[in-house]
Design a protein around this motif. Structure first.
Motif, PDB file in Angstrom:
ATOM      1  N   GLY A 147      65.789 -55.953  15.445  1.00 22.02           N
ATOM      2  CA  GLY A 147      67.027 -55.166  15.524  1.00 22.02           C
ATOM      3  C   GLY A 147      67.653 -54.955  14.152  1.00 22.02           C
ATOM      4  O   GLY A 147      68.082 -53.847  13.819  1.00 22.02           O
ATOM      5  N   ILE A 148      67.690 -56.018  13.360  1.00 19.22           N
ATOM      6  CA  ILE A 148      68.275 -55.911  12.010  1.00 19.22           C
ATOM      7  C   ILE A 148      67.404 -55.000  11.146  1.00 19.22           C
ATOM      8  O   ILE A 148      67.910 -54.184  10.369  1.00 19.22           O
ATOM      9  CB  ILE A 148      68.426 -57.308  11.363  1.00 19.22           C
ATOM     10  N   ARG A 149      66.077 -55.117  11.320  1.00 21.93           N
ATOM     11  CA  ARG A 149      65.174 -54.269  10.530  1.00 21.93           C
ATOM     12  C   ARG A 149      65.390 -52.785  10.839  1.00 21.93           C
ATOM     13  O   ARG A 149      65.366 -51.942   9.945  1.00 21.93           O
ATOM     14  CB  ARG A 149      63.717 -54.674  10.785  1.00 21.93           C
ATOM     15  N   LYS A 150      65.637 -52.483  12.109  1.00 27.06           N
ATOM     16  CA  LYS A 150      65.900 -51.074  12.486  1.00 27.06           C
ATOM     17  C   LYS A 150      67.194 -50.574  11.853  1.00 27.06           C
ATOM     18  O   LYS A 150      67.259 -49.452  11.339  1.00 27.06           O
ATOM     19  CB  LYS A 150      65.988 -50.933  14.010  1.00 27.06           C
ATOM     20  N   ALA A 151      68.223 -51.402  11.896  1.00 25.04           N
ATOM     21  CA  ALA A 151      69.477 -51.029  11.231  1.00 25.04           C
ATOM     22  C   ALA A 151      69.232 -50.853   9.733  1.00 25.04           C
ATOM     23  O   ALA A 151      69.777 -49.939   9.099  1.00 25.04           O
ATOM     24  CB  ALA A 151      70.540 -52.102  11.480  1.00 25.04           C
ATOM     25  N   GLY A 152      68.372 -51.705   9.182  1.00 19.55           N
ATOM     26  CA  GLY A 152      68.037 -51.643   7.762  1.00 19.55           C
ATOM     27  C   GLY A 152      67.335 -50.350   7.390  1.00 19.55           C
ATOM     28  O   GLY A 152      67.603 -49.761   6.343  1.00 19.55           O
ATOM     29  N   TYR A 198      73.329 -54.720  15.886  1.00 16.59           N
ATOM     30  CA  TYR A 198      72.826 -55.433  14.702  1.00 16.59           C
ATOM     31  C   TYR A 198      73.293 -54.778  13.401  1.00 16.59           C
ATOM     32  O   TYR A 198      73.295 -53.549  13.273  1.00 16.59           O
ATOM     33  CB  TYR A 198      71.305 -55.490  14.729  1.00 16.59           C
ATOM     34  N   TYR A 199      73.632 -55.632  12.432  1.00 14.69           N
ATOM     35  CA  TYR A 199      74.112 -55.190  11.118  1.00 14.69           C
ATOM     36  C   TYR A 199      73.015 -55.366  10.068  1.00 14.69           C
ATOM     37  O   TYR A 199      72.374 -56.411  10.023  1.00 14.69           O
ATOM     38  CB  TYR A 199      75.284 -56.054  10.638  1.00 14.69           C
ATOM     39  N   VAL A 235      74.177 -62.342   7.642  1.00 16.81           N
ATOM     40  CA  VAL A 235      74.429 -61.020   8.227  1.00 16.81           C
ATOM     41  C   VAL A 235      73.483 -60.824   9.400  1.00 16.81           C
ATOM     42  O   VAL A 235      72.457 -61.490   9.494  1.00 16.81           O
ATOM     43  CB  VAL A 235      74.233 -59.919   7.141  1.00 16.81           C
ATOM     44  N   GLY A 236      73.844 -59.930  10.307  1.00 15.00           N
ATOM     45  CA  GLY A 236      72.952 -59.596  11.420  1.00 15.00           C
ATOM     46  C   GLY A 236      73.696 -59.435  12.731  1.00 15.00           C
ATOM     47  O   GLY A 236      73.724 -58.368  13.319  1.00 15.00           O
TER      48      GLY A 236
END
Ligand code: MF3
Ligand code: CO
Ligand code: CO
Length: 296
Positions: free
Chosen positions: A58-63, A148-149, A216-217
């Motif tokens: 999820g965080i990777r997608k936001a990234g 996710y952040y 973060v996340g």
């Protein structure tokens, strides 16, 4: 020191007496027990929430969205546009992609992105300031996607940079690279700060103290704090599943700062240039993975 003779190896018979190899039997169960124990410990002791596979994805997608946003910004930056034009770009692109800009209304921050020009260290509020040839500008984006952040920033050149601009951007970039290289399970938070401070000061630049990297996340800012200065071996030990930013703010002159009357904008007290790069980093078994990867 660990007594290695007491250690059961992967191909040894399993101590549970099943007759199977350890790796085919209890190794996996014990690993997952260890992970659960670490999770509990880091939460109780430091309020750190370790991330699991689904969270990391999820965080990777936001990234990925954050990086696409920075690419869009880079393609539009030129003399004559304003910091508020960057805000419009970032805001609209974030919404169009089904995400929310985390800065907007965060503790009263009035805009969707931080845009920090020249002597502005961080938390620049987009407004009518017009870019001119030779400026440097940091753009810091944090989308929230499916809860996710991911937090990432880069410093760009506007038009053609002079020697001072080239130097501070080069040093800030290298600081992030060296800070990331110090991330691995078993290292400490202080190892990261030391790597950054040692390089920055060796280049006769300075490290801002008042702002630090952060977990973060699940939220914008979680524990732990990740200072960009420090001593080897100091601070807590990194373990797999930790996700935090490294985001050194490096000044060409002295480290001291002022906060403007808007209560956000941080500027170098001596008016010198300041630059920053940031990535969101996952601690893995054998090093790190960036969830907001770009070349340094
Ligand atoms: N993105 C910044 C960071 O790297 C935080 C900005 S807070 C805001 O931690 F409110 F100014 F957006
Ligand atoms: Co950050
Ligand atoms: Co940021």
């Amino acid at each position: 020191m660990k007594n290695r003779r007491l250690k059961v190896r992967r191909n040894d018979p399993c101590p549970c007496g099943s007759g199977k190899k350890y790796k085919r039997c209890c190794l996996h169960k014990e690993n997952s027990k260890d992970i659960e124990a670490d999770k509990e410990l880091y939460f109780q002791k430091y309020s750190i929430r370790l991330k699991e596979e689904k969270d990391i994805n999820g965080i990777r997608k936001a990234g990925r969205l954050a990086l696409d946003t920075l690419d869009l910004v880079e393609s539009q930056i030129r003399p004559g546009i304003t910091t508020d034009d960057i805000n419009t770009l970032v805001h609209d692109f974030t919404i169009k992609n089904g995400a929310t800009p985390a800065p907007l209304n965060y503790r009263g921050f009035p805009k969707s992105v931080c845009v920090s020009v020249n002597e502005v260290i961080c938390h620049g509020i987009p407004k009518e300031r017009v870019f001119k040839d030779g400026d440097i500008v940091n753009v810091d984006v944090t989308p929230i996607l499916n809860g996710y952040y991911a937090d990432v920033n880069k410093t760009f050149f506007v038009g053609t940079p002079g020697p001072d601009a080239q130097k501070i951007v080069r040093v800030a970039r290298e600081c992030l690279k060296r800070g990331m290289a110090a991330v691995r399970s078993g290292n400490s938070i202080g190892d990261i700060g030391w790597a950054i401070q040692n390089y920055a000061e060796g280049q006769r630049c300075s490290v801002v103290r008042e702002f630090v990297g952060h977990g973060v996340g699940f939220e914008f800012h979680e524990p732990p704090q990740v200072p960009h200065y420090g001593r080897k071996g100091e601070g807590l030990i990194l373990i797999p599943g930790m996700v935090f930013t490294i985001e050194p703010m490096i000044n060409l002159g002295k480290k001291d700062l002022n906060i403007l009357d808007d209560n956000w904008t941080a500027v170098t007290r001596d008016g010198s240039l300041s630059a920053q790069f940031e990535q969101t980093i996952l601690v893995t078994d054998n090093g790190f993975k960036s969830l907001t990867p770009f070349d340094l």
